[in-house]
Write a protein that holds these residues in place. Structure first.
Motif, PDB file in Angstrom:
ATOM      1  N   SER A  45      -2.879 -18.629  -3.233  1.00  0.00           N
ATOM      2  CA  SER A  45      -4.291 -19.030  -3.184  1.00  0.00           C
ATOM      3  C   SER A  45      -5.072 -18.632  -4.432  1.00  0.00           C
ATOM      4  O   SER A  45      -5.980 -19.341  -4.867  1.00  0.00           O
ATOM      5  N   LEU A  46      -4.723 -17.494  -5.034  1.00  0.00           N
ATOM      6  CA  LEU A  46      -5.450 -17.049  -6.231  1.00  0.00           C
ATOM      7  C   LEU A  46      -5.181 -17.958  -7.420  1.00  0.00           C
ATOM      8  O   LEU A  46      -5.951 -17.967  -8.387  1.00  0.00           O
ATOM      9  N   ASN A  47      -4.094 -18.726  -7.360  1.00  0.00           N
ATOM     10  CA  ASN A  47      -3.764 -19.643  -8.459  1.00  0.00           C
ATOM     11  C   ASN A  47      -4.399 -21.016  -8.283  1.00  0.00           C
ATOM     12  O   ASN A  47      -4.330 -21.847  -9.191  1.00  0.00           O
ATOM     13  N   VAL A  48      -4.973 -21.266  -7.104  1.00  0.00           N
ATOM     14  CA  VAL A  48      -5.568 -22.582  -6.827  1.00  0.00           C
ATOM     15  C   VAL A  48      -6.959 -22.658  -7.439  1.00  0.00           C
ATOM     16  O   VAL A  48      -7.842 -21.864  -7.113  1.00  0.00           O
ATOM     17  N   ALA A  49      -7.152 -23.604  -8.345  1.00  0.00           N
ATOM     18  CA  ALA A  49      -8.461 -23.805  -8.979  1.00  0.00           C
ATOM     19  C   ALA A  49      -9.174 -24.986  -8.328  1.00  0.00           C
ATOM     20  O   ALA A  49      -8.536 -25.846  -7.711  1.00  0.00           O
ATOM     21  N   ASP A  50     -10.492 -25.018  -8.487  1.00  0.00           N
ATOM     22  CA  ASP A  50     -11.246 -26.140  -7.923  1.00  0.00           C
ATOM     23  C   ASP A  50     -10.807 -27.467  -8.549  1.00  0.00           C
ATOM     24  O   ASP A  50     -10.796 -28.505  -7.889  1.00  0.00           O
ATOM     25  N   ASP A  51     -10.390 -27.414  -9.841  1.00  0.00           N
ATOM     26  CA  ASP A  51      -9.914 -28.641 -10.499  1.00  0.00           C
ATOM     27  C   ASP A  51      -8.646 -29.184  -9.839  1.00  0.00           C
ATOM     28  O   ASP A  51      -8.431 -30.399  -9.819  1.00  0.00           O
ATOM     29  N   ASP A  52      -7.803 -28.283  -9.328  1.00  0.00           N
ATOM     30  CA  ASP A  52      -6.584 -28.722  -8.638  1.00  0.00           C
ATOM     31  C   ASP A  52      -6.933 -29.548  -7.409  1.00  0.00           C
ATOM     32  O   ASP A  52      -6.349 -30.609  -7.152  1.00  0.00           O
ATOM     33  N   ILE A  53      -7.892 -29.054  -6.651  1.00  0.00           N
ATOM     34  CA  ILE A  53      -8.313 -29.758  -5.432  1.00  0.00           C
ATOM     35  C   ILE A  53      -9.013 -31.071  -5.783  1.00  0.00           C
ATOM     36  O   ILE A  53      -8.768 -32.108  -5.164  1.00  0.00           O
ATOM     37  N   LEU A  54      -9.871 -31.027  -6.802  1.00  0.00           N
ATOM     38  CA  LEU A  54     -10.593 -32.240  -7.204  1.00  0.00           C
ATOM     39  C   LEU A  54      -9.637 -33.333  -7.690  1.00  0.00           C
ATOM     40  O   LEU A  54      -9.845 -34.520  -7.401  1.00  0.00           O
ATOM     41  N   SER A  55      -8.589 -32.947  -8.424  1.00  0.00           N
ATOM     42  CA  SER A  55      -7.637 -33.944  -8.927  1.00  0.00           C
ATOM     43  C   SER A  55      -6.915 -34.638  -7.773  1.00  0.00           C
ATOM     44  O   SER A  55      -6.661 -35.845  -7.818  1.00  0.00           O
ATOM     45  N   ILE A  56      -6.607 -33.877  -6.721  1.00  0.00           N
ATOM     46  CA  ILE A  56      -5.961 -34.472  -5.545  1.00  0.00           C
ATOM     47  C   ILE A  56      -6.936 -35.385  -4.805  1.00  0.00           C
ATOM     48  O   ILE A  56      -6.584 -36.491  -4.383  1.00  0.00           O
ATOM     49  N   LEU A  57      -8.173 -34.939  -4.639  1.00  0.00           N
ATOM     50  CA  LEU A  57      -9.181 -35.770  -3.969  1.00  0.00           C
ATOM     51  C   LEU A  57      -9.382 -37.089  -4.713  1.00  0.00           C
ATOM     52  O   LEU A  57      -9.473 -38.156  -4.089  1.00  0.00           O
ATOM     53  N   ASN A  58      -9.437 -37.029  -6.048  1.00  0.00           N
ATOM     54  CA  ASN A  58      -9.641 -38.248  -6.838  1.00  0.00           C
ATOM     55  C   ASN A  58      -8.474 -39.206  -6.682  1.00  0.00           C
ATOM     56  O   ASN A  58      -8.663 -40.427  -6.598  1.00  0.00           O
ATOM     57  N   GLU A  59      -7.234 -38.674  -6.646  1.00  0.00           N
ATOM     58  CA  GLU A  59      -6.065 -39.531  -6.485  1.00  0.00           C
ATOM     59  C   GLU A  59      -6.051 -40.170  -5.099  1.00  0.00           C
ATOM     60  O   GLU A  59      -5.681 -41.335  -4.938  1.00  0.00           O
ATOM     61  N   LEU A  60      -6.477 -39.407  -4.083  1.00  0.00           N
ATOM     62  CA  LEU A  60      -6.549 -39.950  -2.722  1.00  0.00           C
ATOM     63  C   LEU A  60      -7.616 -41.037  -2.630  1.00  0.00           C
ATOM     64  O   LEU A  60      -7.419 -42.061  -1.974  1.00  0.00           O
ATOM     65  N   ARG A  61      -8.754 -40.820  -3.294  1.00  0.00           N
ATOM     66  CA  ARG A  61      -9.794 -41.861  -3.314  1.00  0.00           C
ATOM     67  C   ARG A  61      -9.269 -43.115  -3.994  1.00  0.00           C
ATOM     68  O   ARG A  61      -9.543 -44.234  -3.545  1.00  0.00           O
ATOM     69  N   ALA A  62      -8.529 -42.930  -5.103  1.00  0.00           N
ATOM     70  CA  ALA A  62      -7.961 -44.079  -5.812  1.00  0.00           C
ATOM     71  C   ALA A  62      -6.946 -44.810  -4.953  1.00  0.00           C
ATOM     72  O   ALA A  62      -6.695 -46.005  -5.153  1.00  0.00           O
ATOM     73  N   SER A  63      -6.357 -44.103  -3.984  1.00  0.00           N
ATOM     74  CA  SER A  63      -5.402 -44.715  -3.051  1.00  0.00           C
ATOM     75  C   SER A  63      -6.104 -45.289  -1.826  1.00  0.00           C
ATOM     76  O   SER A  63      -5.460 -45.594  -0.826  1.00  0.00           O
ATOM     77  N   ASP A  64      -7.451 -45.392  -1.898  1.00  0.00           N
ATOM     78  CA  ASP A  64      -8.273 -45.997  -0.851  1.00  0.00           C
ATOM     79  C   ASP A  64      -8.349 -45.138   0.417  1.00  0.00           C
ATOM     80  O   ASP A  64      -8.313 -45.662   1.531  1.00  0.00           O
TER      81      ASP A  64
END
Length: 233
Positions: free
Chosen positions: A119-138
């Motif tokens: 968990s200490l290695n998880v950055a907000d950018d990591d989560i945002l990049s996944i959210l953006n890819e999911l949005r791009a996948s509709d």
């Protein structure tokens, strides 16, 4: 005579060494070329996936446009019929509540889980990049640790935690999405995709699910006090 035999033996040894090196270089060259070809084939496959996803997005947009046109037609046909108009308005209000995230929803999708020990290695950018890819996948609905993600949701680091909708979320971090599971998994795992870099440092899993349940957003987080409608002329 002995000198000639020794010289001949040395020559044969040197020739064998040169031949061995040449074969080694040739083998290495073939292996490198094979690796490059495999990488190029993977890139081509990823490009095909991206094109198919874009085509799917275009189809979804066309479907939404047709849906709106049908809805407009229904309102026009219901002109003068108060009961029919009330039913249409009620249906539209329910639809808008779903779009705005004001209702609990469920459907097929994916669940992405980060290992708690990382968990200490998880950055907000990591989560945002996944959210953006999911949005791009509709993706039609998203949540992080049961916090509904809408257009105004902020995801940011706050010390050793992640803030979502102004609230601390506690590890293990989990992202849920109602989305086509196959499209989402392919997009997340493609070369150069968001998970490629993340998996170098963090243990993260992606699981398909036939029923992903996503809660509604708290209505107190929907702020409109500074907004004023513009009257149409």
């Amino acid at each position: 005579m002995k000198t000639k035999k020794i010289s001949s033996s040395i020559s044969i040894t040197i020739l064998c060494l040169i031949l061995g090196l040449a074969l080694s270089w040739q083998f290495q060259s073939i292996r490198n070329n094979t690796s490059v070809m495999n990488l190029e084939n993977q890139k081509k496959d990823d490009l095909v996936v991206k094109i198919l996803n874009e085509q799917k997005n275009n189809e979804n947009l066309k479907a939404k446009l047709n849906e709106l046109q049908v809805q407009i037609g229904k309102f026009e046909n219901a002109s003068g019929n108060s009961d029919k108009n009330m039913k249409l308005l009620s249906d539209e209000i329910n639809r808008l509540k779903i779009v705005a995230g004001l209702t609990d929803v469920k459907g097929k999708g994916v669940i992405i889980t980060f290992a708690k020990e990382d968990s200490l290695n998880v950055a907000d950018d990591d989560i945002l990049s996944i959210l953006n890819e999911l949005r791009a996948s509709d993706a039609q609905a998203l949540a992080i640790n049961e916090q509904r993600v809408i257009d105004t949701t902020e995801v940011r680091a706050a010390g050793s935690y992640i803030m979502v909708n102004g609230r601390h979320v506690i590890p293990p971090y989990q992202i849920k999405a109602i989305v086509d599971p196959d499209n989402a998994v392919n997009a997340l795992n493609m070369i150069g995709g968001p998970l490629e870099k993340i998996k170098l440092f963090i243990d993260v899993s992606v699981q398909k699910s036939d029923e992903v349940v996503i809660p509604k957003i708290s209505e107190e987080l929907i702020k409109t006090g500074k907004l004023t409608t513009i009257e149409s002329k």
